[in-house]
Design an enzyme around this catalytic site. Structure first.
Site, short mmCIF file in Angstrom:
data_model
loop_
_atom_site.label_atom_id
_atom_site.label_comp_id
_atom_site.label_asym_id
_atom_site.label_seq_id
_atom_site.Cartn_x
_atom_site.Cartn_y
_atom_site.Cartn_z
N HIS A 125 -78.47 9.72 -24.13
CA HIS A 125 -79.28 10.93 -23.94
C HIS A 125 -79.26 11.65 -25.29
O HIS A 125 -78.36 12.43 -25.58
CB HIS A 125 -78.74 11.84 -22.85
CG HIS A 125 -79.67 12.98 -22.53
ND1 HIS A 125 -79.25 14.28 -22.38
CD2 HIS A 125 -81.01 13.01 -22.36
CE1 HIS A 125 -80.28 15.07 -22.11
NE2 HIS A 125 -81.37 14.31 -22.10
N HIS A 161 -77.13 15.30 -13.16
CA HIS A 161 -78.23 14.99 -14.07
C HIS A 161 -77.66 14.38 -15.35
O HIS A 161 -76.71 14.91 -15.93
CB HIS A 161 -79.00 16.27 -14.40
CG HIS A 161 -80.05 16.11 -15.44
ND1 HIS A 161 -80.08 16.86 -16.58
CD2 HIS A 161 -81.13 15.28 -15.50
CE1 HIS A 161 -81.13 16.51 -17.31
NE2 HIS A 161 -81.77 15.55 -16.68
#
Length: 310
Positions: A112, A37
């Site tokens: 992110h 992920h």
């Protein structure tokens, strides 16, 4: 950290080439494939500007507090510690990719919460691995794309094509997409790209060819119940299916654990429960698809997913 030898007899570096003969002829979406992920978040720079995937409120807070604010975002945004080379050597074959054009340098970077490494060198490292392991297949899922206009997409797609060249698998009927077929054609890279820029490009797969249900939760029981409810949906013969073993921090979680991190507060607690859920897949006919989680080196996750194939 190299966890490539965590499963006796099934080397992480070459686990696809070692699969039994009968699994070499089934569609790729009928295999159990370990993935990560936010695969490239290990490269996030704690000194970088806040990435455009963050809401304006977060950007305003970081602007107000400066470096301490960025440090908090960094601790709660990093989801992997293994580099792309270490992930590949360990057996990871699906990569969750989130990118943005950097407004300063103009380069396309992983993001992110903060900005990370330049995309191109990391993909070049991936190509080196594939050249040394010609029977290993990777799935690259470009699913969050920010600050990019048509010309930026075109440039990136061209760069990706130049890097992987004839290793890229063009769009095919999923029923034809087996390891045997890919090996015979010397194809190693499947690229999912969630933007209409690939609508006329036969070498990139539309994002519609993967289903990846996600629940925004910090509760382990809720997550596992959510996954249970989707067990019948991974049999779509036309698409990949991704099982997300992910807990997502909310503002209250971060405030309550201000000096903590995603790994310590959520991921490390979830890992053994999610891996147990994966192991139980053998007995509940839920033993194929792409499985992802944070910090993939934890709880023997990678070898447990690979073992589902046996």
């Amino acid at each position: 950290m190299d966890v490539s030898d965590t499963q006796p007899g099934k080397c992480g570096k070459d686990w696809m080439s070692q699969l039994p003969r009968h699994l070499q002829t089934v569609p790729l979406n009928k295999l159990a494939i370990p993935g990560s992920h936010n695969s490239f978040s290990y490269s996030l720079d704690p000194l970088s500007q806040v990435a455009p995937d963050q809401p304006r409120e977060i950007q305003a807070v970081v602007h107000m507090f400066g470096a301490p604010g960025r440090d908090v975002i960094h601790r709660w945004s990093v989801t992997q510690t293994l580099t792309v080379e270490q992930q590949l050597n360990s057996g990871i074959r699906y990569f969750d990719i989130r990118i943005s054009r950097h407004t300063g340098s103009g380069k396309v970077c992983f993001i992110h919460g903060l900005h990370g490494a330049d995309v191109i060198p990391c993909l070049e490292d991936m190509k080196k691995f594939l050249s040394n392991h010609p029977k290993e297949i990777v799935i690259l899922d470009f699913n969050h794309l920010y600050e990019m206009e048509a010309g930026h997409h075109a440039s990136l797609l061209q760069a990706i094509t130049e890097i992987f060249g004839n290793k890229i698998c063009p769009f095919l009927n999923m029923e034809c997409l087996s390891l045997e077929m890919l090996w015979e054609s010397e194809l190693q890279v499947i690229i999912l790209y969630h933007n209409e820029a690939v609508s006329e490009n036969p070498f990139f797969w539309s994002g519609s060819f993967i289903k990846s249900p996600y629940t925004n939760s910090t509760d382990i029981s809720h997550l596992l119940s959510f996954l249970d409810k989707h067990k019948k949906e991974n049999d779509d013969p036309e698409r990949f299916f991704c099982w997300q073993g992910i807990l997502t921090p909310c503002a209250q979680t971060i405030i309550s654990h201000f000096s903590g991190s995603l790994k310590d507060v959520l991921a490390s607690k979830l890992a053994p429960f999610f891996v147990t859920w994966v192991k139980n897949g053998k007995s509940i006919n839920c033993k194929h698809g792409i499985f992802i989680m944070d910090f993939v080196e934890m709880a023997d996750f990678i070898s447990c997913v690979i073992d589902l194939n046996y």
